[in-house]
Design an enzyme around this catalytic site. Sequence first.
Site, PDB file in Angstrom:
ATOM      1  N   SER A 144      36.744 -24.452  -5.244  1.00 12.16           N
ATOM      2  CA  SER A 144      36.868 -23.554  -4.091  1.00 12.16           C
ATOM      3  C   SER A 144      38.322 -23.464  -3.663  1.00 12.16           C
ATOM      4  O   SER A 144      39.076 -24.442  -3.763  1.00 12.16           O
ATOM      5  CB  SER A 144      36.014 -24.068  -2.926  1.00 12.16           C
ATOM      6  OG  SER A 144      36.237 -23.296  -1.755  1.00 12.16           O
ATOM      7  N   TYR A 155      34.464 -31.200   2.697  1.00 14.88           N
ATOM      8  CA  TYR A 155      34.202 -30.265   1.593  1.00 14.88           C
ATOM      9  C   TYR A 155      35.490 -30.015   0.812  1.00 14.88           C
ATOM     10  O   TYR A 155      35.492 -29.996  -0.427  1.00 14.88           O
ATOM     11  CB  TYR A 155      33.643 -28.972   2.165  1.00 14.88           C
ATOM     12  CG  TYR A 155      33.455 -27.855   1.168  1.00 14.88           C
ATOM     13  CD1 TYR A 155      32.448 -27.912   0.204  1.00 14.88           C
ATOM     14  CD2 TYR A 155      34.260 -26.712   1.200  1.00 14.88           C
ATOM     15  CE1 TYR A 155      32.258 -26.874  -0.706  1.00 14.88           C
ATOM     16  CE2 TYR A 155      34.079 -25.675   0.304  1.00 14.88           C
ATOM     17  CZ  TYR A 155      33.086 -25.759  -0.645  1.00 14.88           C
ATOM     18  OH  TYR A 155      32.899 -24.741  -1.548  1.00 14.88           O
TER      19      TYR A 155
END
Length: 263
Positions: A144, A155
Amino acid sequence: MNNNRFEGKVCIVTGAAQGIGEGVARAIAKEGGMMVLADRSELVYQVANELESNGSQVLVVTSDLESFGGAKSVVDKAVEHFGRVDVAIHNVGGTIWAKPFEQYQEDEIIKEINRSLYPTLWGCRAVLPQMISQGGGSIVNISSIATRGVNRIPYSAAKGGVNAITVSLAMEHASENIRVNAIATGGTEAPPRKIPRNSNPMTEDEKVWYQQIVDQTIDSTLMKRYGTIEEQVNAILFLASDEASYITGTILPVGGGDKGMGA
């Protein structure tokens, strides 16, 4: 473009029940791949049934991919059924909470890492022996651009780990004809999740914090928009295919010009 890039290839796709994983599974099947669809949700059978009705060879494995045993069961069943694994696309992950780091509780941080790092770590570990023994393969990990972003630090840490796994594995195993790459996905428009990552409704504060993520993502993106699932899928399939035969150890940002920390 070659529309049969995956003809005769056995392809594992994790997180195949919905979102980008489902899109990847449908696209590879359309190009002739023999599919191993892995997810912990029984909803993956709906995807499998549709692919089978269109003539694809499909194996479903429902498993907890946050554990090594779960990841290994996917590879073991794939080899038992098809005899080999040519492509492994590790797609499981996704931020569960949206909040400033000081608002995260210890158990939430652990859950974020378990969700977005371990499925890729274990997936790579599980498939490597098979790819080594058969003389090669292609791994694509889904990372990501949120390795640089706000309100989802755990994350971000997990996806930074995915990037490190990708580059280091590529260095270790290039001599064995195993390519390892990653896609760093940008903000992506997707239908509402069939199973939400967080079953609790967002508080008013969490709604504000989530909007900050959206605003920061669009602001960081040169094209000033979210991408589509198809735009992510196209990049994933390219790296997975033989068209990318001289590409390994690469993290390709697919974020409309926002490179995150992937470049």
